[in-house]
Design an enzyme around this catalytic site. Structure first.
Site, PDB file in Angstrom:
ATOM      1  N   ASP A 132      -2.686   8.784   5.494  1.00  0.00           N
ATOM      2  CA  ASP A 132      -2.199   9.898   5.320  1.00  0.00           C
ATOM      3  C   ASP A 132      -3.393  10.849   5.404  1.00  0.00           C
ATOM      4  O   ASP A 132      -3.232  12.229   5.708  1.00  0.00           O
ATOM      5  CB  ASP A 132      -1.726  10.055   3.671  1.00  0.00           C
ATOM      6  CG  ASP A 132      -0.185   9.832   3.843  1.00  0.00           C
ATOM      7  OD1 ASP A 132       0.442   9.220   4.664  1.00  0.00           O
ATOM      8  OD2 ASP A 132       0.377  10.268   2.941  1.00  0.00           O
ATOM      9  N   TYR A 186       1.960  -4.812  -1.023  1.00  0.00           N
ATOM     10  CA  TYR A 186       3.466  -4.463  -0.871  1.00  0.00           C
ATOM     11  C   TYR A 186       4.409  -5.474  -1.052  1.00  0.00           C
ATOM     12  O   TYR A 186       5.551  -5.337  -1.537  1.00  0.00           O
ATOM     13  CB  TYR A 186       3.815  -3.854   0.600  1.00  0.00           C
ATOM     14  CG  TYR A 186       3.436  -2.407   0.737  1.00  0.00           C
ATOM     15  CD1 TYR A 186       2.049  -1.995   0.045  1.00  0.00           C
ATOM     16  CD2 TYR A 186       4.271  -1.416   0.980  1.00  0.00           C
ATOM     17  CE1 TYR A 186       1.859  -0.399   0.344  1.00  0.00           C
ATOM     18  CE2 TYR A 186       3.884   0.006   1.376  1.00  0.00           C
ATOM     19  CZ  TYR A 186       2.760   0.179   0.912  1.00  0.00           C
ATOM     20  OH  TYR A 186       2.490   1.696   1.046  1.00  0.00           O
ATOM     21  N   LYS A 205     -12.245  -3.735   0.346  1.00  0.00           N
ATOM     22  CA  LYS A 205     -12.948  -3.622  -1.299  1.00  0.00           C
ATOM     23  C   LYS A 205     -13.470  -5.026  -1.363  1.00  0.00           C
ATOM     24  O   LYS A 205     -13.381  -5.713  -2.415  1.00  0.00           O
ATOM     25  CB  LYS A 205     -12.338  -3.272  -2.324  1.00  0.00           C
ATOM     26  CG  LYS A 205     -11.885  -1.565  -2.164  1.00  0.00           C
ATOM     27  CD  LYS A 205     -13.127  -0.555  -2.492  1.00  0.00           C
ATOM     28  CE  LYS A 205     -13.274  -0.671  -3.956  1.00  0.00           C
ATOM     29  NZ  LYS A 205     -14.521  -0.155  -4.465  1.00  0.00           N
ATOM     30  N   ASP A 264     -13.114   2.835   0.135  1.00  0.00           N
ATOM     31  CA  ASP A 264     -13.622   3.890  -0.710  1.00  0.00           C
ATOM     32  C   ASP A 264     -14.676   4.844  -0.006  1.00  0.00           C
ATOM     33  O   ASP A 264     -14.421   6.096   0.520  1.00  0.00           O
ATOM     34  CB  ASP A 264     -13.947   3.848  -2.232  1.00  0.00           C
ATOM     35  CG  ASP A 264     -15.191   2.944  -2.428  1.00  0.00           C
ATOM     36  OD1 ASP A 264     -15.421   2.218  -1.386  1.00  0.00           O
ATOM     37  OD2 ASP A 264     -15.726   3.035  -3.443  1.00  0.00           O
ATOM     38  N   ASP A 312      -2.162   2.696   3.893  1.00  0.00           N
ATOM     39  CA  ASP A 312      -1.175   3.594   3.613  1.00  0.00           C
ATOM     40  C   ASP A 312      -1.961   4.993   3.363  1.00  0.00           C
ATOM     41  O   ASP A 312      -1.451   5.970   3.762  1.00  0.00           O
ATOM     42  CB  ASP A 312      -0.398   3.230   2.604  1.00  0.00           C
ATOM     43  CG  ASP A 312       0.703   4.122   2.267  1.00  0.00           C
ATOM     44  OD1 ASP A 312       1.301   4.710   2.971  1.00  0.00           O
ATOM     45  OD2 ASP A 312       0.934   4.177   0.882  1.00  0.00           O
TER      46      ASP A 312
HETATM   47  C1  IPM Z   1       4.448   4.996   5.077  1.00  0.00           C
HETATM   48  C2  IPM Z   1       5.186   5.473   4.017  1.00  0.00           C
HETATM   49  C3  IPM Z   1       5.758   3.941   3.337  1.00  0.00           C
HETATM   50  C4  IPM Z   1       4.942   3.043   2.881  1.00  0.00           C
HETATM   51  C5  IPM Z   1       6.905   4.270   2.499  1.00  0.00           C
HETATM   52  C6  IPM Z   1       7.983   5.303   2.607  1.00  0.00           C
HETATM   53  C7  IPM Z   1       7.681   3.157   1.812  1.00  0.00           C
HETATM   54  O1  IPM Z   1       4.342   6.049   3.032  1.00  0.00           O
HETATM   55  O2  IPM Z   1       5.102   4.527   6.024  1.00  0.00           O
HETATM   56  O3  IPM Z   1       3.199   5.116   5.189  1.00  0.00           O
HETATM   57  O4  IPM Z   1       4.182   3.231   1.848  1.00  0.00           O
HETATM   58  O5  IPM Z   1       4.573   2.308   3.686  1.00  0.00           O
HETATM   59 MG    MG Z   2       2.379   6.502   3.516  1.00  0.00          MG
END
Ligand code: IPM
Ligand code: MG
Length: 368
Positions: free
Chosen positions: A253, A142, A192, A225, A249
């Site tokens: 999710d 990032y 990884k 993975d 990230d």
């Molecule tokens: C998260 C989001 C952020 C990220 C975005 C909005 C920049 O997806 O907090 O998970 O990628 O970190």
């Molecule tokens: Mg995210």
């Protein structure tokens, strides 16, 4: 003694409407529990860009550095899709993370029993799930340099750099081990190492910190993975997962969805202790700004309210009050109330964002 201070940055899309429900709960604490906060508010993301031409004004950044905790809603929206990268709403969020040095991002994935049938996985795979992903938040791909889109010969090349120093790995590893000690005492580190040097170093440093400082914690390593696969197959095998910024990230999710809806997941981003002993901290729901449903009363305020609960627990030493909020939410869900993201089952009661807030407040009242 002055009250602890909170800076609310509601942001864009559904951010302001879910944050409205959080504000009511903050008021409830002042009225009913004598727990008062000095609350200020400011802009972040697209709303800040509209007013100031930047997704985070320097004054807002300075305020964020001074308060005891920041509560953030969500940033972004299609209106800002074509902006230059440097002023996109997300840059406001990334600047807060970076300048406050919030290196440890705690993303719990807990499955409320009432929602176990709502998950896309089978009930017994997710019921009772309680894991935390600790995502490194201030380094890795990032932020690594070099980055950019350059011309090379007759074509363009996109470049990002994965870079981790030993100390960056060590400090997030420590925060994962500390957290594990307060839970089931198990950490699984994901990288990884089979293809990335940064992953090799990650694995070595996590192991070194473990052996030297946390030998009592059970440590395992997994390729990220395979970790993703195991998270779908049998997520309850995990307690604390520690991983880098990008893998964190994605894995968070996925873990979020195990619990039924992204609208349920809070997060805490923690840095080093400040002079008053509290960690630098920002709390935000894992979900985004969901512009498609913004302003329609459809948003689920639970992730944002659970983020306030995390603030009570990690910034203000009010673990019992955090549990009170979590129990209130459990109760409301058990009563069958569902915002739009959680509809689909038989026999549930659809409610708006505000009605969900009403019900949680009523459950808090009932808990006294
Ligand atoms: C998260 C989001 C952020 C990220 C975005 C909005 C920049 O997806 O907090 O998970 O990628 O970190
Ligand atoms: Mg995210």
């Amino acid at each position: 003694m002055s009250n602890p201070s909170l800076l609310i940055l509601a942001g864009d899309g559904i951010g302001p409407e879910v944050m409205d429900e959080v504000k009511r709960i903050i008021d409830w604490y002042g009225d009913k529990r004598g727990l008062k906060f000095d609350v200020s508010e400011d802009l972040v993301g697209g709303s800040a860009y509209d007013k100031h031409g930047t997704p985070l004004h320097d004054d807002t950044m300075a305020k964020a550095q001074e308060v005891d905790a920041v509560l953030l809603g969500a940033v972004g929206g299609p209106k800002y899709d074509n902006l230059d990268f440097s002023v996109k709403p997300e840059r406001g969020l990334l600047r807060l993370r970076k300048e406050m040095d919030l290196f440890s991002n705690l993303r719990p994935a807990q499955c409320f029993d009432a929602l176990a049938d709502f998950s896309s996985l089978k009930r017994d795979v997710v019921a009772g799930l309680d894991i935390v992903i600790v995502r490194e938040l201030t380094s890795g791909i990032y932020f690594g340099e070099p980055r950019g889109i350059i011309n090379e010969g007759n074509e363009r090349v996109g470049i990002n750099t994965q870079r981790y120093t030993e100390s960056e790995i060590a400090r997030v590893a420590r925060s994962a081990f500390e957290l594990a000690r307060r839970r089931d005492n198990r950490v699984c580190s994901m990288e990884k190492a089979n293809v990335m040097e940064s992953g090799v170093l990650w694995r070595e440093v996590v192991q070194e910190i473990h052996d030297a400082e946390y030998p009592d914690v059970e440590l395992t390593h997994m390729y990220a993975d395979a970790g993703a696969m195991q998270l779908c197959r049998w997520p309850k095998q995990f307690d604390v997962i520690v991983t880098d910024n990008l893998f964190g990230d994605m894995l968070s999710d996925m873990a979020a969805m195990l619990t039924g809806s992204l609208g349920m997941l809070p997060s805490a981003s923690l840095g080093l202790p400040m002079d008053n002993g509290r960690p630098k901290a920002m709390y935000e729901p894992v979900h985004g700004s969901a512009p498609d449903i913004a302003g329609q009363g459809k948003a689920n305020p639970i992730a944002c309210i659970l983020s306030l609960a995390m603030a009570l627990r990690y910034s203000f030493d009010q673990g019992d009050e955090a549990t009170r909020i979590e129990n209130a939410i459990e109760k409301v869900l058990a009563d069958g109330l569902r915002t739009a993201d959680l509809l689909g089952e038989e026999g549930v009661t659809p409610v708006s964002t505000t009605e969900m807030g009403d019900a949680i407040l009523a459950a808090l009242d009932a808990s006294l």
